[in-house]
Design a protein around this motif. Sequence first.
Motif, mmCIF file in Angstrom:
data_model
loop_
_atom_site.group_PDB
_atom_site.id
_atom_site.type_symbol
_atom_site.label_atom_id
_atom_site.label_comp_id
_atom_site.label_asym_id
_atom_site.label_seq_id
_atom_site.Cartn_x
_atom_site.Cartn_y
_atom_site.Cartn_z
ATOM 1 N N ILE A 1 0.762 -1.359 -0.130
ATOM 2 C CA ILE A 1 -0.156 -0.037 0.008
ATOM 3 C C ILE A 1 0.975 0.801 -0.381
ATOM 4 O O ILE A 1 2.040 1.276 1.162
ATOM 5 N N LEU A 2 0.113 1.828 -0.819
ATOM 6 C CA LEU A 2 1.633 3.469 -1.029
ATOM 7 C C LEU A 2 0.331 4.457 -0.856
ATOM 8 O O LEU A 2 -0.897 4.419 -1.292
ATOM 9 N N GLY A 3 1.264 5.870 -0.240
ATOM 10 C CA GLY A 3 0.230 6.487 0.425
ATOM 11 C C GLY A 3 1.130 8.216 -0.021
ATOM 12 O O GLY A 3 2.002 7.895 -0.267
ATOM 13 N N TRP A 4 -0.082 8.317 -0.275
ATOM 14 C CA TRP A 4 0.694 9.872 -0.651
ATOM 15 C C TRP A 4 -0.102 10.939 -0.316
ATOM 16 O O TRP A 4 -1.957 11.600 0.445
ATOM 17 N N ALA A 5 0.422 11.516 1.611
ATOM 18 C CA ALA A 5 -0.219 12.154 2.685
ATOM 19 C C ALA A 5 -0.015 13.708 2.356
ATOM 20 O O ALA A 5 -1.081 13.708 2.126
ATOM 21 N N ALA A 6 0.201 13.868 1.119
ATOM 22 C CA ALA A 6 0.591 15.373 0.627
ATOM 23 C C ALA A 6 -0.556 15.814 -0.611
ATOM 24 O O ALA A 6 -0.519 16.824 -1.459
ATOM 25 N N GLY A 7 -0.991 14.597 -1.251
ATOM 26 C CA GLY A 7 -1.314 14.406 -2.525
ATOM 27 C C GLY A 7 -0.295 14.072 -3.579
ATOM 28 O O GLY A 7 0.610 14.618 -3.402
ATOM 29 N N LEU A 8 -1.171 13.836 -4.987
ATOM 30 C CA LEU A 8 -0.288 13.847 -6.101
ATOM 31 C C LEU A 8 -0.698 14.706 -6.882
ATOM 32 O O LEU A 8 -2.083 14.489 -7.659
ATOM 33 N N PHE A 9 0.515 16.042 -7.579
ATOM 34 C CA PHE A 9 -0.740 16.703 -8.627
ATOM 35 C C PHE A 9 0.552 17.905 -8.782
ATOM 36 O O PHE A 9 1.467 17.444 -8.035
ATOM 37 N N SER A 10 -0.027 18.822 -10.328
ATOM 38 C CA SER A 10 1.516 19.167 -9.951
ATOM 39 C C SER A 10 0.457 21.126 -11.063
ATOM 40 O O SER A 10 -0.777 20.734 -10.820
ATOM 41 N N VAL A 11 0.726 22.084 -10.714
ATOM 42 C CA VAL A 11 0.424 22.998 -10.764
ATOM 43 C C VAL A 11 0.459 23.995 -12.099
ATOM 44 O O VAL A 11 2.094 23.969 -12.313
ATOM 45 N N ASN A 12 -0.068 24.478 -13.335
ATOM 46 C CA ASN A 12 0.703 24.640 -13.583
ATOM 47 C C ASN A 12 0.879 26.350 -14.227
ATOM 48 O O ASN A 12 0.208 26.829 -12.638
ATOM 49 N N LYS A 13 1.182 27.591 -14.698
ATOM 50 C CA LYS A 13 1.911 28.919 -14.564
ATOM 51 C C LYS A 13 0.973 29.640 -14.374
ATOM 52 O O LYS A 13 0.718 30.530 -14.148
ATOM 53 N N LYS A 14 -0.340 29.251 -14.466
ATOM 54 C CA LYS A 14 -1.817 29.994 -14.355
ATOM 55 C C LYS A 14 -2.581 29.250 -13.247
ATOM 56 O O LYS A 14 -3.754 29.442 -13.306
ATOM 57 N N GLY A 15 -1.393 28.094 -12.563
ATOM 58 C CA GLY A 15 -2.905 28.115 -11.240
ATOM 59 C C GLY A 15 -3.668 27.049 -11.093
ATOM 60 O O GLY A 15 -4.039 26.755 -10.856
ATOM 61 N N LYS A 16 -3.853 26.327 -12.488
ATOM 62 C CA LYS A 16 -4.657 25.304 -12.470
ATOM 63 C C LYS A 16 -4.285 24.011 -12.163
ATOM 64 O O LYS A 16 -2.685 23.454 -12.568
ATOM 65 N N LEU A 17 -4.798 22.788 -11.715
ATOM 66 C CA LEU A 17 -4.120 22.175 -11.435
ATOM 67 C C LEU A 17 -4.332 20.746 -11.723
ATOM 68 O O LEU A 17 -5.350 20.811 -13.114
ATOM 69 N N ARG A 18 -3.319 19.774 -12.781
ATOM 70 C CA ARG A 18 -2.807 19.118 -13.578
ATOM 71 C C ARG A 18 -2.330 17.926 -12.839
ATOM 72 O O ARG A 18 -1.728 17.340 -12.296
ATOM 73 N N PRO A 19 -2.905 16.908 -13.556
ATOM 74 C CA PRO A 19 -2.154 15.595 -13.011
ATOM 75 C C PRO A 19 -0.499 15.418 -13.140
ATOM 76 O O PRO A 19 0.073 16.052 -13.515
ATOM 77 N N ALA A 20 0.429 14.245 -12.386
ATOM 78 C CA ALA A 20 1.080 14.200 -11.964
ATOM 79 C C ALA A 20 1.773 12.634 -12.278
ATOM 80 O O ALA A 20 0.187 11.487 -11.298
ATOM 81 N N ALA A 21 2.865 12.294 -12.097
ATOM 82 C CA ALA A 21 2.936 10.563 -12.031
ATOM 83 C C ALA A 21 4.381 10.475 -11.178
ATOM 84 O O ALA A 21 4.871 10.838 -10.651
#
Length: 816
Positions: A1-21
């Motif tokens: 079981i793997l966990g991401w306590a702070a989430g898994l995501f990226s933010v572009n230059k315009k502040g929009k939420l984008r996927p991360a891997a």
Amino acid sequence: ILGWAAGLFSVNKKGKLRPAAVTVKIQQRLVQSEEWQDVVTLEIKARKREAFFRQHTWDFPSRGRWQVRCIMMTAENLNMQLSNDTAWVALQTIRPEYPINFKKPAALIALRVKATHQLNGQLDNFNCRARRFCLDYDHTTDTWVERSTRNPASAFRYALQGKANARPVTDAGLDLDVLRDWHNFCRIKDLKYDRVLDDPSASLRDVLVEIAAAGRASPRHDGRKWGVVIDRPASLAAVDHFSPRNAHGFQVTRSYIRPPHGVRVPFLDQTNDNKPAERLIPWPGHVGDITEIEHWEMPGKTDPVEIYREAKRRMFEATYRPDIWRLSIDNPVSVATRGDKVRVALDAIERTQVSTRIKSVTGTLVETDELVRMVAGKDYAVRFRTGISEVDTIGTSVVRTVKRIVGEGRLIQLTGTGPMPTADNIIFFGEAGKESAELIVLDVEAGEDMSSHLRLTDAAPEIDEQLDDLVIPAWSGRVGAEIDDNLLQPSAPRFTSIESGVSGTDEINGLSYLIEPGSGVIVTTSIEIDHRLTGAPSWTTVTIPVASGGGSIASYVNGNAVQIRARGISMAGVPGPYTSVISFTIGAADLAIPAALDSAAITIGALLGGAVVQFSTSDNTATKQVQIYRSTSAILNRATDAVGEPIATVPSRSYSAPLGDTTRANLLANGSLDSNVSWTFGTGWSWGSGTASHSGSSGSLTQPIAFQAGKYYRVAYALSGVSAGTITARFTGGSTRVGIGRTADGAWSERLQAVTDNAIFNITASSLSVATVDDIVVYLETATCLSQGTHYVWLEPQNEDGVPGPVAGPFTVTIR
């Protein structure tokens, strides 16, 4: 079981939420092995700001001790716009066999938990509501049926015969008549047993004692069958009489108690979702505060009414059964057994009691072998057993009144009618109602030399009499008495923020405030806010809950001088002191309002499907942006007519802004008819002076166009000199698409949908039509084109806070 306590995501230059891997490789090996084996390389992808988990499951090649490792293949992250910190949360192995190896029937529970953002890791414990299903006596049908029950009699039978008992008792080993009687007794008295028996160290005897106690009984095994002895007033007469004439070794032990003021009984309250609670029950006769308290346990009791009643019964028992009697008889078998009522006469306890043997009986005159003494003013009676035979070894306990003969003697004359004793019988003599004590047999033990030892206690029918008359107070679950209202003042509250105008509230006339209650032991529950125009004679008051923390006031306009103050209100409704009066001006910190734009510096240029707005700013430094509005109505609606976001500006500059689709072009060559090229002039058509004219027979002015089937095209042209006939735009080739026939001068526009094989644009004149055509336009319509017709445009200067100045317009533009 793997966990991401702070989430898994990226933010572009315009502040929009984008996927991360991230990429994680899992490897395995036997403990004794040197080489690692690849299991899988996981590429985990998500777009989540909150914590989450991912699980990967696989089969090992064989059972045994294995080592597992995870390798992070993604490079360490130094980008503040990327969150991909990955944790190895747990490693769990699953055995390929059923987890429970138990031969007896068992109740299993499956859990499916929806606990997003609440649980982290394993579920340690849980609780549930359970019901006991077992054989339960149905008094209406006189049968035992399988159903849910809380009756102690059913639980008692289940403990003896249930699957949890290693040596279950058969029906032949149960006294079912006694259990049925006990079941009815518990049902009538509303006695219940609700405990979950989960202590593996408890013996069967302990369990039976606990269950029986919940039903005012105790277990009994007579050597053949299991039953119970119910503690209730005996309905039958005494089964035996004991006195120094037929018993010996009398002992009486009294427990002298100093009762507490009351008892505290902890229990799981069935009226409040089985939550832990305590009930405080005062001792009978106690008045006043309960300060001396004992702790009592009542296993299996969850009803607060039953808790009170059964605790009172124990108190009555302690009060009315202080004595334990012991005696011995020279007989290996006692007629009286556990739970039986007997009569005991002992002059050491009651001096007026005499146990004597009858020498002879003549009529109602009885001669005794002991002297009896009577005094004036008292009534006397005798008690004896009669009707004893080989069939009836118990007989009947009879009480007869005695004629008072003052003095001592051996003759007793019975009065009234009834059975008479016989010679050699033992009788009890004494004051009426005190000739003997009524006792209950607690147990019988075998003694030496063919003797039996009995232990007894007071029958005490007063216990159940007082219990039946008991008035049980309503249960509330409250711990103590309600606290009197505190009439002290709360502390003054404190304004932490007062904002007004656009700079503070984003509204030109806005007024908002934040406020906190004052510190102190008196709790503030609400706050009164007083406000008024400076110099006004009275205040306007608004009350808010303290939890609101603030509010807004819409009574003033920009530039008003306002005063405000506040005070707290306690839970008891007591107001506290006011804060100091705070004075301020609505919008005092707002920026300057910009001046109007120069209408002469604004031009609106019409294009095909759109327009271009050109304007210049003045040297007014308050103008920081310009908002353009457009509508097909001459009335401005700021909420719906705004065109995009405001245009940022600086003083003394020129700006251009498109409206609609400004990329459209005329698909016709030489649509202005500057020459006669590109057009085919049909019957009655001619060219001259930059226009095409028609007169005479029907004919068409045509030009080929590569139409797209299914698309809409806009058509526009100008007519002049129309004196007869009809002019119509058409798409031909395949199915003809016909526009609106025009019969008058004017600039006309319309839209037509092309169909398959349309390839030629026509301006068709009917026979005898007289008209001149000029400025012909055909273009492909797009979703962003402005609608055909007249449009109204306004320009509004705004300062840095978006506060508008005077609007310039409307300016009109016609879209073809």
